[in-house]
Design a protein around this motif. Sequence first.
Motif, mmCIF file in Angstrom:
data_model
loop_
_atom_site.group_PDB
_atom_site.id
_atom_site.type_symbol
_atom_site.label_atom_id
_atom_site.label_comp_id
_atom_site.label_asym_id
_atom_site.label_seq_id
_atom_site.Cartn_x
_atom_site.Cartn_y
_atom_site.Cartn_z
ATOM 1 N N ARG A 1 0.836 -1.205 0.000
ATOM 2 C CA ARG A 1 0.000 0.000 0.000
ATOM 3 C C ARG A 1 0.870 1.254 0.000
ATOM 4 N NH1 ARG A 1 -4.871 -1.197 4.409
ATOM 5 N NH2 ARG A 1 -5.818 -2.976 3.318
ATOM 6 N N ALA A 2 1.905 1.240 0.838
ATOM 7 C CA ALA A 2 2.797 2.404 0.908
ATOM 8 C C ALA A 2 3.619 2.545 -0.366
ATOM 9 C CB ALA A 2 3.710 2.279 2.130
ATOM 10 N N LEU A 3 4.055 1.428 -0.944
ATOM 11 C CA LEU A 3 4.839 1.488 -2.182
ATOM 12 C C LEU A 3 3.993 2.010 -3.341
ATOM 13 C CD1 LEU A 3 6.796 -1.894 -1.990
ATOM 14 C CD2 LEU A 3 7.648 0.379 -1.420
ATOM 15 N N VAL A 4 2.754 1.549 -3.427
ATOM 16 C CA VAL A 4 1.856 2.026 -4.481
ATOM 17 C C VAL A 4 1.626 3.528 -4.325
ATOM 18 C CG1 VAL A 4 -0.494 1.909 -5.388
ATOM 19 C CG2 VAL A 4 0.726 -0.203 -4.839
ATOM 20 N N ALA A 5 1.418 3.966 -3.089
ATOM 21 C CA ALA A 5 1.191 5.395 -2.840
ATOM 22 C C ALA A 5 2.401 6.227 -3.234
ATOM 23 C CB ALA A 5 0.853 5.615 -1.368
ATOM 24 N N ALA A 6 3.593 5.629 -3.160
ATOM 25 C CA ALA A 6 4.825 6.346 -3.500
ATOM 26 C C ALA A 6 5.155 6.267 -4.988
ATOM 27 C CB ALA A 6 5.994 5.790 -2.688
ATOM 28 N N GLY A 7 4.349 5.530 -5.748
ATOM 29 C CA GLY A 7 4.586 5.427 -7.185
ATOM 30 C C GLY A 7 5.343 4.196 -7.618
ATOM 31 N N GLY A 8 5.611 3.273 -6.688
ATOM 32 C CA GLY A 8 6.287 2.029 -7.028
ATOM 33 C C GLY A 8 7.376 1.688 -6.037
ATOM 34 N N GLY A 9 7.966 0.532 -6.224
ATOM 35 C CA GLY A 9 9.018 0.078 -5.318
ATOM 36 C C GLY A 9 9.238 -1.406 -5.462
ATOM 37 N N SER A 10 9.924 -1.992 -4.496
ATOM 38 C CA SER A 10 10.302 -3.402 -4.587
ATOM 39 C C SER A 10 10.105 -4.102 -3.255
ATOM 40 C CB SER A 10 11.767 -3.524 -5.018
ATOM 41 O OG SER A 10 12.174 -4.882 -5.058
ATOM 42 N N ILE A 11 9.603 -5.322 -3.330
ATOM 43 C CA ILE A 11 9.428 -6.183 -2.158
ATOM 44 C C ILE A 11 10.251 -7.450 -2.366
ATOM 45 C CG2 ILE A 11 7.798 -7.557 -0.792
ATOM 46 C CD1 ILE A 11 5.605 -5.587 -1.688
ATOM 47 N N VAL A 12 10.967 -7.855 -1.331
ATOM 48 C CA VAL A 12 11.717 -9.114 -1.367
ATOM 49 C C VAL A 12 11.277 -9.958 -0.178
ATOM 50 C CG1 VAL A 12 13.981 -10.209 -1.214
ATOM 51 C CG2 VAL A 12 13.717 -8.083 -2.503
#
Length: 284
Positions: free
Chosen positions: A137-148
């Motif tokens: 949710r936080a990554l989407v709000a920031a415009g993207g990102g990565s989860i491992v």
Amino acid sequence: METPTAAFADRSVLVTGGGSGIGLGIARALLADGAHVTICGRSADRLSTAAEKLTATDVFAAGGSVSTVAADVTDESDVERAVARAVETTGRLDGVVACAGGNETMAPVTQLDTAAWRRTVDLNITGTMLTIKHGARALVAAGGGSIVAISSIAASNTHRWFGAYGVSKSGVDHLVRLAADELGASRVRVNGIRPGLTRTDLVALITDGGPVLDDYMASTPLGRVGEVEDIAGLAKFLLGPESTWITGQVVNVDGGQMLRRGPDFSSMLEQVYGTDGLRGVMPR
């Protein structure tokens, strides 16, 4: 101090299970590249000790920072709070490492403790799901990102008498692929790592030597125990700018053991369950 130019400068990353072992190693690697890392775990004391260890090194030369938040990844409100704490550092979240996990079941399938099975499944699968749910949710709000997500070789190769551990880590692998498929449209990548036997305090009984370690080495083409740096290196790559077209992958980092077989723990467990017990015979 000069403005940091490292790959993770000004990036915020949450690492669950970051108070020790692989999680702590990943946090150290990210800090060395300038990240603002929030380490999460159930023990506030362990987290404090971990932060002190990190502070005592030169990992902050690139301009990063470390903060801690005590949280149980099986408690949804705790996970929400941990994500919020990580966001506070820079105002956004750029990466998540779901490393918290464990195993309370090591027994023949005919003698597994059902309550321990449920706790292990809850920790490994539900804990990872909640971390991805709220981290994404936080990554989407920031415009993207990565989860491992940290899985295990026990997900790809059967480990006799490991009970819920390999089963639940297989669930983590599928969750990685599911989340990657769903979140790609929001520029959020999700990948997993399956470590082999890696030197941490939790497995010192094995890595210190003996027949189980000998069997691990016999089934590992590269013939050595893994180090936390081996796992951290791939985690940093998957979180970083070099891997922006990689998602939905689960990569073994195990010295090649996935090519052969899981370890033989009979030398340890026969003392508890007997030879017949290990093949499913119930005691009279």
